[in-house]
Design an enzyme around this catalytic site. Structure first.
Site, PDB file in Angstrom:
ATOM      1  N   LYS A 188      80.878 -33.854 -21.281  1.00  0.00           N
ATOM      2  CA  LYS A 188      79.886 -33.093 -22.034  1.00  0.00           C
ATOM      3  C   LYS A 188      79.598 -33.840 -23.329  1.00  0.00           C
ATOM      4  O   LYS A 188      80.501 -34.094 -24.122  1.00  0.00           O
ATOM      5  CB  LYS A 188      80.445 -31.705 -22.332  1.00  0.00           C
ATOM      6  CG  LYS A 188      79.539 -30.870 -23.205  1.00  0.00           C
ATOM      7  CD  LYS A 188      80.056 -29.463 -23.275  1.00  0.00           C
ATOM      8  CE  LYS A 188      79.261 -28.640 -24.246  1.00  0.00           C
ATOM      9  NZ  LYS A 188      79.762 -27.267 -24.322  1.00  0.00           N
ATOM     10  N   LYS A 241      76.934 -33.082 -18.423  1.00  0.00           N
ATOM     11  CA  LYS A 241      75.996 -32.268 -19.200  1.00  0.00           C
ATOM     12  C   LYS A 241      75.638 -32.966 -20.486  1.00  0.00           C
ATOM     13  O   LYS A 241      76.561 -33.460 -21.143  1.00  0.00           O
ATOM     14  CB  LYS A 241      76.684 -30.929 -19.499  1.00  0.00           C
ATOM     15  CG  LYS A 241      75.930 -30.020 -20.428  1.00  0.00           C
ATOM     16  CD  LYS A 241      76.757 -28.793 -20.703  1.00  0.00           C
ATOM     17  CE  LYS A 241      76.145 -28.074 -21.874  1.00  0.00           C
ATOM     18  NZ  LYS A 241      77.025 -27.107 -22.450  1.00  0.00           N
TER      19      LYS A 241
HETATM   20  C1  PBG Z   1      79.382 -23.574 -24.827  1.00  0.00           C
HETATM   21  C2  PBG Z   1      78.169 -24.046 -24.124  1.00  0.00           C
HETATM   22  C3  PBG Z   1      77.005 -24.629 -24.656  1.00  0.00           C
HETATM   23  C4  PBG Z   1      76.129 -24.812 -23.586  1.00  0.00           C
HETATM   24  C5  PBG Z   1      76.770 -24.364 -22.446  1.00  0.00           C
HETATM   25  N1  PBG Z   1      78.034 -23.904 -22.795  1.00  0.00           N
HETATM   26  C6  PBG Z   1      76.655 -24.916 -26.064  1.00  0.00           C
HETATM   27  C7  PBG Z   1      77.235 -26.082 -26.756  1.00  0.00           C
HETATM   28  O1  PBG Z   1      78.139 -26.749 -26.256  1.00  0.00           O
HETATM   29  O2  PBG Z   1      76.820 -26.323 -27.867  1.00  0.00           O
HETATM   30  C8  PBG Z   1      74.744 -25.376 -23.677  1.00  0.00           C
HETATM   31  C9  PBG Z   1      73.878 -25.082 -22.533  1.00  0.00           C
HETATM   32  C10 PBG Z   1      72.428 -25.299 -22.766  1.00  0.00           C
HETATM   33  O3  PBG Z   1      71.991 -25.899 -23.775  1.00  0.00           O
HETATM   34  O4  PBG Z   1      71.662 -24.853 -21.919  1.00  0.00           O
HETATM   35  N2  PBG Z   1      80.273 -24.527 -25.238  1.00  0.00           N
END
Ligand code: PBG
Length: 317
Positions: A188, A241
């Site tokens: 991520k 992601k």
């Molecule tokens: C929580 C999380 C996030 C997203 C999914 N789970 C936010 C982040 O990490 O800042 C983002 C998903 C999206 O932007 O659609 N940690």
């Protein structure tokens, strides 16, 4: 006949936002067609999702009250556990993925316990304001058991903490939830494309950013290392992601690992296609489907996408 990559309803996981209340369908301005839903509205949305042939949803909670350690996340009567029970009652066939992170539940908006003078876990050796990895792991384990008990089929830890998969696997197995799978947000990135989500989930960090625990956008070898760590800890599904700026990462993950690869087409990827279409600059349907096809072609076995129901309709479902 010669098309190498085909898209269908079974490729999608639909993300949904749930909040307390009744009869609430509050539009998220930066994400056209997406809503914060109360549980009664959520169950209706999930029934529609099932009818479209989409196999899974992922739930994000917006609690009434936030605190320093995000306690709503491990409260059996918290927003997501309550929502999971309701969804499983009305649509037992849907696969419920539970996003497992603390940023939606903490008053500071970070993904776990923050090192704060005077608080329970304060560690003078660690700079103030840092995320405390190991105390957070314990809470992730606790919350995962609560979500599994409510009926979650898959726990999806999204905080990029070291050891999170192992902590959750151990906690689940200890309570006989061996059958609950883990979809790890394994690679991520620290991304600008999460912008609209932070409005949707009301989870923007109150200070700093998440680069302490999310990845540098320039790195791909590090992604492989991060994924390997999660594989060794027992992750069942591996997620990359965001998706479109990281197609090479999806492809590298597909080549190296035998686990299913999930890709998250995040809020910013969704919203920018909508915004361009609203301006008349892009064709919404064509570009949304092209983006999804590209993600699948790169190697994703499943795609988390806000386009899920529309995509099924556009594909003729
Ligand atoms: C929580 C999380 C996030 C997203 C999914 N789970 C936010 C982040 O990490 O800042 C983002 C998903 C999206 O932007 O659609 N940690």
């Amino acid at each position: 006949m010669t098309e190498e990559t085909q898209l269908g309803p079974a490729d999608f996981i639909y993300p949904l936002f749930v909040r307390p209340g009744k009869g609430i369908r509050k539009p998220i301005p930066s994400m056209p067609g997406q809503f914060q839903l109360s549980i009664d509205e959520l169950t209706i949305e999930v029934e529609k999702t099932v009818k479209l042939g989409i196999p899974a949803v992922i739930l994000f909670g917006i609690p009434d009250k936030k605190d320093a350690c995000g306690s709503d996340n491990f409260d059996p009567d918290g927003i997501v556990p309550t929502a999971i029970r309701a969804v499983k009652e009305t649509s037992p066939e849907i696969v419920v993925v539970s996003d497992m992170c603390f940023c939606e539940y903490t008053d500071h908006g970070h993904c776990g316990v923050i090192n704060t003078r005077g608080e329970e876990h304060f560690n003078p050796a660690v700079p103030e304001g840092y995320l405390l990895n190991d105390p957070t792991l314990e809470l992730l384990g606790r919350a995962s058991v609560v979500h599994a008990r409510a009926g979650a089929d898959i726990i999806a830890p999204s905080g990029m903490l070291d050891g999170m998969v192992n902590a959750i696997r151990t906690a689940l197995d200890g309570e006989s939830f061996d059958h609950v799978a883990i979809m790890s947000y394994a690679a991520k990135y620290s991304s600008g494309f999460y912008g609209p989500f932070r409005e949707a989930a009301e989870s923007a960090p109150g200070f700093g950013d998440r680069s302490q625990y999310q990845m540098d956008p320039g790195n791909v070898r590090e992604a492989i290392k991060e994924i390997e760590l999660d594989v060794n800890e027992g992750a069942d599904i591996l997620m990359v992601k965001p998706a479109m700026p990281y197609l090479d990462v999806i492809s590298a993950a597909r080549d190296r690992f035998n686990q299913p690869i999930a890709a998250y087409q995040v809020s910013g990827e969704f919203s920018m296609i909508h915004a361009a279409a609203a301006n008349g600059w892009l064709d919404l349907e064509r570009c949304a489907l092209e983006s999804l096809r590209g993600i699948k072609r790169a190697g994703a076995d499943m795609i988390l996408t806000y386009f899920a129901p529309d995509a099924v309709k556009w594909l003729g479902g």
